[in-house]
Design an enzyme around this catalytic site. Structure first.
Site, short mmCIF file in Angstrom:
data_model
loop_
_atom_site.label_atom_id
_atom_site.label_comp_id
_atom_site.label_asym_id
_atom_site.label_seq_id
_atom_site.Cartn_x
_atom_site.Cartn_y
_atom_site.Cartn_z
N GLU A 3 0.75 -1.19 0.06
CA GLU A 3 -0.15 0.00 0.19
C GLU A 3 0.84 1.31 -0.01
O GLU A 3 1.32 1.70 0.91
CB GLU A 3 -0.67 0.05 1.36
CG GLU A 3 -1.87 -1.16 1.38
CD GLU A 3 -3.16 -1.00 0.66
OE1 GLU A 3 -3.25 0.04 -0.38
OE2 GLU A 3 -3.77 -1.85 0.39
N CYS A 43 -2.31 9.04 2.22
CA CYS A 43 -2.04 8.65 0.98
C CYS A 43 -2.87 8.95 0.10
O CYS A 43 -3.06 9.14 -1.20
CB CYS A 43 -1.55 6.75 1.06
SG CYS A 43 -2.89 6.17 1.98
P1 NAP Z 1 8.36 5.01 4.69
O1 NAP Z 1 9.64 5.99 4.83
O2 NAP Z 1 8.40 4.26 3.48
O3 NAP Z 1 8.28 4.33 5.84
C1 NAP Z 1 7.06 3.37 6.09
C2 NAP Z 1 7.65 1.94 6.80
O4 NAP Z 1 8.55 1.30 6.16
C3 NAP Z 1 8.41 2.52 8.19
O5 NAP Z 1 8.09 1.80 9.03
C4 NAP Z 1 9.82 2.53 7.76
O6 NAP Z 1 10.63 2.20 8.99
C5 NAP Z 1 9.87 1.40 6.82
N1 NAP Z 1 10.92 1.42 5.67
C6 NAP Z 1 11.41 2.69 5.16
N2 NAP Z 1 12.51 2.17 4.40
C7 NAP Z 1 12.53 0.90 4.47
C8 NAP Z 1 13.35 0.04 3.70
N3 NAP Z 1 14.16 0.38 2.84
N4 NAP Z 1 13.17 -1.34 3.79
C9 NAP Z 1 12.23 -1.69 4.83
N5 NAP Z 1 11.46 -0.75 5.71
C10 NAP Z 1 11.37 0.44 5.50
O7 NAP Z 1 6.79 5.84 4.65
P2 NAP Z 1 6.43 6.95 5.60
O8 NAP Z 1 6.94 8.37 5.54
O9 NAP Z 1 6.42 6.45 7.18
O10 NAP Z 1 5.02 7.13 5.30
C11 NAP Z 1 4.50 7.97 4.35
C12 NAP Z 1 4.17 7.16 2.89
O11 NAP Z 1 3.19 6.18 3.16
C13 NAP Z 1 3.55 8.05 1.84
O12 NAP Z 1 4.18 7.78 0.72
C14 NAP Z 1 2.17 7.58 1.96
O13 NAP Z 1 1.55 7.68 0.71
C15 NAP Z 1 2.17 6.09 2.10
N6 NAP Z 1 0.80 5.53 2.75
C16 NAP Z 1 0.21 4.64 2.08
C17 NAP Z 1 -0.85 4.22 2.28
C18 NAP Z 1 -1.91 3.31 1.39
O14 NAP Z 1 -2.45 2.58 2.03
N7 NAP Z 1 -1.45 3.04 0.24
C19 NAP Z 1 -1.47 4.73 3.68
C20 NAP Z 1 -0.76 5.43 4.42
C21 NAP Z 1 0.51 5.84 4.08
P3 NAP Z 1 11.49 3.66 9.56
O15 NAP Z 1 10.58 4.58 10.13
O16 NAP Z 1 12.16 2.98 10.45
O17 NAP Z 1 12.16 4.25 8.17
#
Ligand code: NAP
Length: 454
Positions: A228, A262
């Site tokens: 997602e 998102c």
């Molecule tokens: P993020 O930086 O990608 O982090 C999300 C999760 O992934 C965190 O637990 C993060 O851990 C982990 N993570 C980051 N890089 C990783 C990697 N290379 N390998 C494994 N795990 C990794 O995203 P965010 O800033 O927290 O959230 C915002 C994003 O989420 C936006 O793009 C938003 O659109 C998306 N989102 C999508 C939905 C949907 O349902 N489609 C819903 C909500 C949010 P750390 O915090 O330790 O880095």
């Protein structure tokens, strides 16, 4: 690896945590696997009882849980309390419907009897974001646990207290030790866990780079994933729309969760006949939003969750302006402590400029004028993302075209995109794959087994 709880409204560090050691991770993985072997044989009735108890805890303690969310990631308190309530809803939904969604399905074939059986898979890793720190987790955990899986949560590093609170809720509800565990780890520990044979599948809600990384690791191990990811949802307004309702909903759709959703509407595509009036009212309503302390009930926009998100937004807007965009209101970070950014409206953005194709995670809207529905649909689809979309029109033919032709996981007509336990949720294109919620969500992490008896 620093895992810290920092109040984004003040910059104050609330608590620091150390990441789990390799030995602690090993113990938790083994516990998840051991618990699965017994938990998978529990009945739907027993699981439902625990899930309903979970819902009760969420409802009873929604004020405190909401405050915790607000302190850790800055969403307005009212919305945070509403988030706890929504989590209770998804728990109740799956407590009531899981058995039906996963009931054996008889199929007439040449066998004496043939049917489809749904069985749990095992420990599932959930990598989750901070923006809906409870909802994202519960919409995974509700169906996963009701299906008989065990859950391992790697939450975002800035919401460790939410992660621990969620684990505690499941324990207090009576789920067996190990049915749901929060792992306080950095993203660097995810690869090792995904490579571990005891972890059978993963779901990630987060950014596109994180999704690519997790999917490629899981892909090498041939493990199922649900992704997602981000979105750049269009919000289209046609001449027949109720303009007043469209404007008010548009402002809410852009600024919900301080603009960090998102499925927030990010690109507003408006028919030329009504564009000027829409722009005037939209700017007026964006200007009127109250920005400030998210614990203050009258505040509509709190801080962005981290200084990095605020810096990224500043850079995105500066680049857009340098490339010719005009700022009608806002356009800067507020002085003082906290990660506050003004509600902002941009016009004259080149649809081919990076900002038009990137996800904007903050209260910044872009308005585009179009001359007809073909142009509106073309622009709506001119993004690598395909999560949600909204179109405002009272013309039946236009409604049909939007439903048919928009490339997204959801089309909302005369409304704003929102998740609902009864409806599937997910994206196409780089917004990800797989679905959460409804019967589709609970069937992602099960073995869909064919049974043929001759
Ligand atoms: P993020 O930086 O990608 O982090 C999300 C999760 O992934 C965190 O637990 C993060 O851990 C982990 N993570 C980051 N890089 C990783 C990697 N290379 N390998 C494994 N795990 C990794 O995203 P965010 O800033 O927290 O959230 C915002 C994003 O989420 C936006 O793009 C938003 O659109 C998306 N989102 C999508 C939905 C949907 O349902 N489609 C819903 C909500 C949010 P750390 O915090 O330790 O880095």
């Amino acid at each position: 690896m620093a895992i810290a709880s920092i109040n984004p409204a003040t910059g104050e560090t609330l608590r620091n945590f150390s990441a789990l050691s390799a030995e602690q991770i090993e113990q938790k993985l083994q516990l998840a696997a051991d618990t699965f072997h017994t938990y998978r044989h529990t009945s739907f009735v027993d699981r439902a009882r625990l899930m309903l108890r979970t819902a009760e805890i969420l409802e009873t303690e929604k004020q405190n849980l909401g405050k915790l969310m607000t302190l850790e990631m800055g969403k307005p308190l009212k919305a945070a309390v509403g988030e706890a309530e929504k989590c209770a809803w998804v728990c109740r939904y799956y407590a009531e419907h899981a058995e039906h969604h996963l009931a054996d399905q008889l199929v007439e074939t040449n066998a004496k009897k043939s049917y489809v059986k749904f069985q749990p898979l095992g420990p599932v890793l959930a990598v989750m974001p901070w923006n809906f720190p409870f909802w994202q987790v519960f919409r995974f955990a509700g169906p996963a646990l009701m299906a008989g899986n065990t859950g391992l949560l790697k939450h975002a590093s800035n919401v460790p207290q939410c992660a621990l609170a969620i684990e505690e809720i499941f324990v207090r509800a009576g789920f067996p030790h190990g049915a749901f565990q929060s792992l306080l780890i950095g993203s660097d520990a995810v690869e090792g866990i995904l490579n571990d044979v005891r972890v059978v599948a993963a779901t990630l809600t987060g950014s596109e780079p994180a999704g690519r990384s997790v999917a490629s690791i899981a892909g090498k191990q041939i493990k199922k994933t649900v992704l997602e990811l981000g979105g750049s949802d269009p919000f289209i307004v046609m001449p027949s729309a109720d303009l007043k309702a469209a404007v008010t909903t548009a402002v809410k759709a852009r600024t919900i969760n301080n603009g960090q959703s998102c499925i927030a509407a990010k690109r507003f595509i408006v028919a030329a006949e009504i564009y000027d009036e829409f722009e005037r009212r939209f700017v007026e309503e964006m200007k009127a939003l109250r920005v400030g302390d998210p614990l203050d009930e009258s505040v509509e926009i709190g801080p962005l969750a981290t200084p990095q998100i605020c810096d990224d937004l500043v850079e995105q807007v500066e680049k857009a302006v340098a490339a010719g965009a005009r700022v009608l209101t806002g356009g800067r970070k507020l002085d003082g402590p906290g990660n506050f950014y003004e509600p902002t409206v941009l016009v004259d953005v080149d649809p081919a400029a990076p900002i038009s194709c990137e996800e904007i995670f903050g209260p910044v809207a872009m308005l585009f004028r179009v001359t007809n529905i073909d142009e509106a649909i073309r622009l709506a689809n001119a993004t690598p993302f395909g999560l949600g979309s909204a179109a405002w029109t009272n013309d039946a033919n236009e409604q049909r075209r939007f439903v048919e032709e928009i490339e997204a996981g959801a089309v909302f007509i005369n409304g704003m995109v929102a998740s609902d336990p009864r409806l599937p949720f997910g994206g196409v294109k780089t917004s990800g794959y797989g679905r959460e919620l409804a019967e589709f969500g609970i069937r992602e992490f099960v073995n869909i087994k064919t049974v043929w008896i001759g």
